[in-house]
Every structure is written in C-alpha cells, then in structure tokens.
Design an enzyme around this catalytic site. Structure first.
Site, PDB file in Angstrom:
ATOM      1  N   CYS A 114       0.836  -1.200   0.000  1.00 36.23           N
ATOM      2  CA  CYS A 114       0.000   0.000   0.000  1.00 36.23           C
ATOM      3  C   CYS A 114       0.877   1.259   0.000  1.00 36.23           C
ATOM      4  CB  CYS A 114      -0.914  -0.042   1.231  1.00 36.23           C
ATOM      5  SG  CYS A 114      -2.173   1.231   1.233  1.00 36.23           S
ATOM      6  N   CYS A 115       1.893   1.286   0.858  1.00 30.56           N
ATOM      7  CA  CYS A 115       2.803   2.436   0.903  1.00 30.56           C
ATOM      8  C   CYS A 115       3.597   2.554  -0.389  1.00 30.56           C
ATOM      9  CB  CYS A 115       3.778   2.304   2.071  1.00 30.56           C
ATOM     10  SG  CYS A 115       3.104   2.782   3.666  1.00 30.56           S
ATOM     11  N   CYS A 198      -1.279   8.436   7.335  1.00 30.58           N
ATOM     12  CA  CYS A 198      -2.637   8.132   6.858  1.00 30.58           C
ATOM     13  C   CYS A 198      -3.478   7.672   8.056  1.00 30.58           C
ATOM     14  CB  CYS A 198      -2.584   7.014   5.832  1.00 30.58           C
ATOM     15  SG  CYS A 198      -1.624   7.402   4.358  1.00 30.58           S
ATOM     16  N   CYS A 201      -3.491   4.027   9.607  1.00 27.37           N
ATOM     17  CA  CYS A 201      -2.208   3.516  10.108  1.00 27.37           C
ATOM     18  C   CYS A 201      -1.590   4.409  11.180  1.00 27.37           C
ATOM     19  CB  CYS A 201      -1.229   3.391   8.945  1.00 27.37           C
ATOM     20  SG  CYS A 201      -1.891   2.411   7.602  1.00 27.37           S
ATOM     21  N   CYS A 225       7.503   4.087   5.738  1.00 28.71           N
ATOM     22  CA  CYS A 225       6.641   3.852   4.575  1.00 28.71           C
ATOM     23  C   CYS A 225       7.457   3.420   3.360  1.00 28.71           C
ATOM     24  CB  CYS A 225       5.826   5.095   4.240  1.00 28.71           C
ATOM     25  SG  CYS A 225       6.836   6.470   3.683  1.00 28.71           S
TER      26      CYS A 225
HETATM   27  S1  SF4 Z   1       0.361   4.691   5.614  1.00 29.97           S
HETATM   28 FE1  SF4 Z   1      -1.212   3.087   5.551  1.00 29.97          FE
HETATM   29  S2  SF4 Z   1      -2.882   3.859   4.248  1.00 29.97           S
HETATM   30 FE2  SF4 Z   1      -1.060   5.174   3.950  1.00 29.97          FE
HETATM   31  S3  SF4 Z   1      -0.082   4.339   2.150  1.00 29.97           S
HETATM   32 FE3  SF4 Z   1       0.911   3.362   3.913  1.00 29.97          FE
HETATM   33  S4  SF4 Z   1      -0.253   1.486   4.359  1.00 29.97           S
HETATM   34 FE4  SF4 Z   1      -1.473   2.746   2.934  1.00 29.97          FE
END
Ligand code: SF4
Length: 237
Positions: A114-115, A198, A201, A225
């Site tokens: 996701c990151c 975010c 998280c 991240c």
């Molecule tokens: S902090 Fe969480 S929601 Fe944001 S990009 Fe990374 S995993 Fe995804």
C-alpha cells in the site's frame, strides 16, 4: 563543500549542540546545498511538525525554494485542510498522489505494498518531474527505532542527494522552533498525535518512541513507509 559539514556521530552532536547552534547548523546545511544544487534542491513537505520546521528554515534561506507534498486518499481531513492552506500560500509547493485502484483495505492486508503504491510511486514521480537533484527532509535521528542510522547528507540513490538538515534536533527543539517562529501546525498534534500519517495507520501513542503510533498491529509497527529506504530514481527500480 557541502559534504565537509557532515558529522560522523550524529547522536553525539545531538547531545552537544544547543538549540541555537542546531538552528544555525541547519540553515548552513540548506544554504550550502542551495548554492550547490540551486533549483534542483526541493523540500519534501509531509505537513507534519518536522517538515513545517524544515519548510520554514528553507524559506529563510530563499523564498524561491520549491517543495512537494506526497498525499494519499487516506490522509485525515485535518491534514487535507493544512495541505490546501499551504498550497494556496506557496504556489511553489506541488502535490503528487497516485489514484490507481488498489484492493480494499490493502493497508491492513499488505501495508508495505500500500505504501509502495500510494507513497513511493508518487515521490518517484515528483523527483522526476521536478528534476530534483537534492531533496530535503525532516528526518530526525531521535524519532524512533528506524531512524538512528541516517546521516545529514546521504546519497542512497546515485545522483540524488538527500539532505536531512534537522537530523540532530530533539522533538522538544522542533516545538521550540515552531513556537518561537509562530509557525502554524497541523491541529492533529493538539489531539495528542506525535507522528502523523494516513488515518488507518496512525494512532495516538505514548512513550519514548515518537513513531510508536504508526502501523500499530502490523509488522511495520513504528516503522517506515519506504520513501526513506527504497530506491527513488526510475533506473534503479
Ligand atoms: S500509511 Fe497506511 S494507508 Fe497510507 S499508504 Fe501506507 S499502508 Fe497505505
């Protein structure tokens, strides 16, 4: 030469220098990098307290210094509001985000991916589009367990310098700088957060580790991240 300013033992320097000496050193680092890289020097502004301090320092060096913000669909409303205000105040601050489709709740099932998609990809785009040769960050070596090994000037990607001008500042000194200069900060700090990200998280957490509230309950807890650990130039991907 910029590299002549590098300290070998940043943890020791963090203890030795007082607040005013640290501010002077940070300004000097940015100034020298600006002389060396000119318009290629760009500040990465995450809209957190550390970035706010670095952005303010950079603007003292030259109002012309540019910046970029990496945002995601998961930023809290307070951060989105701060972003809108900053962008309208500083047109030289560009926003990058990746809107591609991702699996539902990827942040829970695979936060690294996701990151990678939502943060690392757009920063690669920012570096390419803005022709960045030196990016400036708000990293600090006392922020958490993953941040003790960084240097004030790094070249993790060949041809791309990373400058961490407040690396040796303590959390208290960041707040001292922001208060003394009346810098507006993200209102989430008033709610008890110490490190912002975010919303899925990021939790309010106590203790010595400022980043302990990040990715709680995952293998990434208190971690990174990827923008500070992965290659950022296209040819190295
Ligand atoms: S902090 Fe969480 S929601 Fe944001 S990009 Fe990374 S995993 Fe995804």
């Amino acid at each position: 030469m910029l590299k002549d300013l590098v300290a070998e033992d940043v943890a020791e320097l963090a203890k030795q220098l007082n607040f005013a000496q640290k501010v002077k050193r940070s300004l000097e680092l940015i100034e020298q990098a600006y002389v060396e890289y000119g318009d290629g020097l760009v500040v990465a502004n995450s809209l957190g307290k550390d970035s706010s301090a670095v952005w303010h320092l950079a603007k003292r060096v030259s109002p012309k210094i540019r910046g970029f913000i990496i945002t995601t669909r998961f930023k809290p409303p307070e951060t989105k509001q701060v972003m809108a205000e900053e962008v309208s105040r500083y047109p030289e601050l560009r926003v990058f985000r990746n809107d591609e489709e991702i699996p539902d709740k990827l942040y829970a099932t695979d936060p690294d991916r996701c990151c990678e998609i939502l943060k690392v990809k757009p920063i690669r785009q920012a570096i390419k589009e803005m022709e960045v040769s030196c990016w400036v960050t708000g990293l600090r070596c006392t922020e958490g367990r993953t941040r003790t090994d960084f240097k004030e000037i790094e070249e993790r990607d060949i041809g791309l310098i990373k400058l961490n001008p407040i690396l040796i500042w303590y959390e208290r000194e960041v707040w001292q700088y922001l208060a003394l200069n009346r810098v507006h900060v993200n209102p989430l700090y008033g709610k008890g957060y110490r490190s912002l990200g975010c919303w899925p998280c990021t939790k309010i957490a106590q203790g010595a580790d400022e980043r302990a509230g990040r990715w709680i309950g995952t293998s990434k807890c208190g971690g990174e991240c990827g923008i500070h650990t992965k290659p950022l130039l296209d040819y190295q991907i």
